[in-house]
Motif scaffolding. Structure first.
Motif, PDB file in Angstrom:
ATOM      1  N   GLY A  95       0.782  -1.222   0.000  1.00 51.01           N
ATOM      2  CA  GLY A  95       0.000   0.000   0.000  1.00 51.01           C
ATOM      3  C   GLY A  95       0.820   1.281   0.000  1.00 51.01           C
ATOM      4  N   PHE A  96       2.087   1.193   0.387  1.00 48.59           N
ATOM      5  CA  PHE A  96       2.883   2.413   0.479  1.00 48.59           C
ATOM      6  C   PHE A  96       3.091   3.077  -0.888  1.00 48.59           C
ATOM      7  N   ALA A  97       3.255   2.294  -1.961  1.00 50.48           N
ATOM      8  CA  ALA A  97       3.489   2.883  -3.285  1.00 50.48           C
ATOM      9  C   ALA A  97       2.309   3.742  -3.752  1.00 50.48           C
ATOM     10  N   PRO A  98       1.094   3.171  -3.838  1.00 54.69           N
ATOM     11  CA  PRO A  98      -0.028   4.040  -4.238  1.00 54.69           C
ATOM     12  C   PRO A  98      -0.318   5.128  -3.214  1.00 54.69           C
ATOM     13  N   GLY A  99      -0.011   4.867  -1.950  1.00 55.66           N
ATOM     14  CA  GLY A  99      -0.232   5.877  -0.916  1.00 55.66           C
ATOM     15  C   GLY A  99       0.648   7.101  -1.124  1.00 55.66           C
ATOM     16  N   ILE A 100       1.926   6.867  -1.396  1.00 60.77           N
ATOM     17  CA  ILE A 100       2.859   7.979  -1.625  1.00 60.77           C
ATOM     18  C   ILE A 100       2.496   8.716  -2.909  1.00 60.77           C
TER      19      ILE A 100
END
Length: 248
Positions: free
Chosen positions: A90-95
């Motif tokens: 989730g960190f990639a789309p979150g950033i």
């Protein structure tokens, strides 16, 4: 250990903010695309940001289902690994969901003010370059362990990982840059509009609307205080919960 669970808080905050944002984005796209038939680059970028945000919230919701937001030692091995894997994914789309809108603001400024070519180059270079630097966090997140599955797999003997403080320190730098960028994008339009020959009431209204972007800078600064939680690898499903909340 006291049973603590930040999962409900994660879901409550993320779905409340995402639902509100979705309403405004859908209304904007419908108005610009269906009624005015004047979709611009800024509209597409905001739409892309919304899609990324929904992907982030979807992955985070699944992570919470498996135990993200709870202390790692209260989870089974299977729960921990699934929660950690989904949280990491989730960190990639979150950033990207909070970097892409910055590019959308640039596209909007250029559409509204039609600045000179040197200013266009400056805006795209400065904001675009800064967004690339901020997005470097994604590279470090997934490159810090070899193989990558060591980020969520318990006791993988063949794993080789960097010190987690490499990610923490870079993320602190990226967070500070993000805050400065938000502040710049809030102040810059006000400076330009103050010089325009338009009705005072309209001028103040537009400046006020753009200045709300300063709130994003405040959020980015506070989020930096949550970043050290990334270094707590022994309790990652709990220590990163606040960061996940403020990433949205």
């Amino acid at each position: 250990m006291e049973q603590q669970n930040k999962g409900p808080t994660i879901l409550g905050v993320m779905w409340a903010t995402t639902s509100t944002a979705l309403v405004f984005v859908v209304a904007r796209v419908y108005t610009r695309g269906k009624i005015l038939k004047k979709m611009g680059l800024d509209d597409y970028l905001i739409g892309l940001s919304m899609i990324l945000g929904l992907i982030f919230v979807g992955l985070t919701t699944s992570a919470v289902r498996y135990g993200n937001g709870r202390h790692s030692e209260t989870l089974t091995r299977d729960q921990f690994e699934k929660a950690a894997m989904l949280n990491t994914a989730g960190f990639a789309p979150g950033i990207l969901s909070f970097t892409v809108p910055k590019l959308g603001v640039v596209a909007l400024l250029i559409r509204l003010f039609n600045p000179s070519r040197p200013r266009k180059i400056f805006l795209w270079s400065f904001v675009g370059g800064s967004c690339m630097i901020i997005s470097g966090c994604i590279v470090i997140i997934y490159a810090q362990c070899s193989p990558t599955r060591a980020l969520w797999t318990v006791n993988l003997n063949s794993a080789r990982c960097w010190s987690p403080w490499i990610l923490v320190n870079y993320s602190l730098f990226a967070g500070a840059l993000s805050a400065f960028l938000d502040l710049f994008l809030a102040v810059y339009p006000g400076v330009i509009m103050w010089k325009l020959q338009i009705a005072q009431r309209k001028k103040i209204g537009l400046i006020t609307a753009f200045s709300l972007g300063a709130c994003a800078a405040v959020v980015a600064v506070y989020k930096c205080t949550r970043i050290p939680g990334l270094a707590d690898e022994s309790d990652s499903t709990y220590s990163t919960a606040d960061l996940v909340i403020w990433t949205k």
